[in-house]
Design a protein around this motif. Structure first.
Motif, mmCIF file in Angstrom:
data_model
loop_
_atom_site.group_PDB
_atom_site.id
_atom_site.type_symbol
_atom_site.label_atom_id
_atom_site.label_comp_id
_atom_site.label_asym_id
_atom_site.label_seq_id
_atom_site.Cartn_x
_atom_site.Cartn_y
_atom_site.Cartn_z
ATOM 1 N N ARG A 1 7.553 3.429 5.449
ATOM 2 C CA ARG A 1 7.516 1.976 5.623
ATOM 3 C C ARG A 1 8.499 1.236 4.718
ATOM 4 O O ARG A 1 8.915 0.128 5.044
ATOM 5 N N THR A 2 8.833 1.823 3.569
ATOM 6 C CA THR A 2 9.689 1.124 2.610
ATOM 7 C C THR A 2 11.130 1.594 2.617
ATOM 8 O O THR A 2 11.978 0.972 1.976
ATOM 9 N N ALA B 1 3.317 -2.085 0.659
ATOM 10 C CA ALA B 1 2.971 -1.100 1.689
ATOM 11 C C ALA B 1 1.528 -0.632 1.532
ATOM 12 O O ALA B 1 0.809 -0.465 2.525
ATOM 13 N N ILE B 2 1.087 -0.438 0.296
ATOM 14 C CA ILE B 2 -0.300 -0.020 0.048
ATOM 15 C C ILE B 2 -1.264 -1.118 0.496
ATOM 16 O O ILE B 2 -2.259 -0.860 1.170
ATOM 17 N N ILE C 1 4.224 4.786 -7.491
ATOM 18 C CA ILE C 1 2.766 4.969 -7.381
ATOM 19 C C ILE C 1 2.178 5.278 -8.751
ATOM 20 O O ILE C 1 1.154 4.712 -9.148
ATOM 21 N N GLN D 1 3.547 7.882 4.139
ATOM 22 C CA GLN D 1 3.514 6.623 4.885
ATOM 23 C C GLN D 1 4.280 5.529 4.142
ATOM 24 O O GLN D 1 4.985 4.731 4.751
ATOM 25 N N ILE D 2 4.129 5.506 2.828
ATOM 26 C CA ILE D 2 4.812 4.479 2.023
ATOM 27 C C ILE D 2 6.319 4.672 2.113
ATOM 28 O O ILE D 2 7.064 3.710 2.315
ATOM 29 N N ALA E 1 1.782 8.768 0.146
ATOM 30 C CA ALA E 1 3.187 8.667 -0.227
ATOM 31 C C ALA E 1 4.111 8.777 0.987
ATOM 32 O O ALA E 1 5.128 8.073 1.065
ATOM 33 N N ARG F 1 7.683 -3.250 -3.322
ATOM 34 C CA ARG F 1 7.693 -2.746 -1.945
ATOM 35 C C ARG F 1 6.606 -1.703 -1.735
ATOM 36 O O ARG F 1 5.912 -1.709 -0.716
ATOM 37 N N VAL F 2 6.442 -0.809 -2.711
ATOM 38 C CA VAL F 2 5.398 0.222 -2.615
ATOM 39 C C VAL F 2 4.029 -0.441 -2.634
ATOM 40 O O VAL F 2 3.151 -0.108 -1.833
ATOM 41 N N ALA G 1 -0.815 1.434 4.019
ATOM 42 C CA ALA G 1 -0.269 2.779 3.827
ATOM 43 C C ALA G 1 -1.144 3.498 2.799
ATOM 44 O O ALA G 1 -1.348 3.007 1.700
ATOM 45 N N VAL H 1 9.120 6.661 -4.574
ATOM 46 C CA VAL H 1 7.761 6.295 -4.163
ATOM 47 C C VAL H 1 6.736 6.889 -5.122
ATOM 48 O O VAL H 1 5.826 6.193 -5.588
#
Length: 171
Positions: free
Chosen positions: A35-36, A21-22, A47, A31-32, A29, A17-18, A26, A43
């Protein structure tokens, strides 16, 4: 990065999912997490693991997928699952595709098998955290022929991987 390391890095739902999003834009962190719907700690952990695996780069704090590593993993040559690993009788005996069905008792045969696994799972000179090593070795153990911790220990014992402060490297 090997295909096994790529699969291992993306085996966790949160990391997928992370990563998604990237890929979808995104850059940080916050924004991620938004969104997730994942907690900030999850997160940040994802990352870090994706960065350690070489999937994500973060120049100047802006995260992005590492396209060079992804292309390299896509170009990696693999035999078809139904093809034998090679004409080597040790590999034919103890591997089915890329899955270990057992470990040889004889050290010489075991070393041949371990060298094959090391070459297929790890890039020479690349540094890997222990989690990535474990994730790269787990697919080899899918048939129950061994476990990833035993493989990791044998790879160190046979000097096919080096370990220093929890970081592993294929010489």
């Amino acid at each position: 990065m090997t295909a096994n390391a790529l699969a291992g890095a993306l085996a966790d739902d949160g990391r997928r999912r992370v990563f998604a999003a990237i890929v979808l834009g995104a850059a940080g962190a916050a924004q991620i997490a938004e969104r997730t719907d994942l907690p900030a700690r999850a997160v940040h952990t994802a990352i870090r693991r994706l960065t350690d695996a070489g999937l994500v780069t973060g120049p100047d704090g802006a995260l992005a997928a590492d396209e060079v590593s992804l292309r390299a993993a896509a170009r990696e040559r693999r035999p078809a699952d139904d093809a034998g690993p090679t004409d080597d009788p040790v590999l034919r005996t103890f591997l089915r595709g890329d899955v270990l069905v057992g470990l040889p008792a004889q050290r010489g045969r075991r070393r041949v098998l371990l060298a094959h696994i090391a070459e297929r799972s790890f890039e020479s000179g690349t540094r890997y955290p222990e989690r990535v090593v474990d994730e790269a070795l787990k697919p080899w153990c899918a048939a129950g022929g061994s476990d990833h911790a035993t493989l990791r220990r044998y790879l160190i014992d046979e000097q096919l991987l080096t370990r220093e402060h929890g970081i592993y490297q294929r010489p």
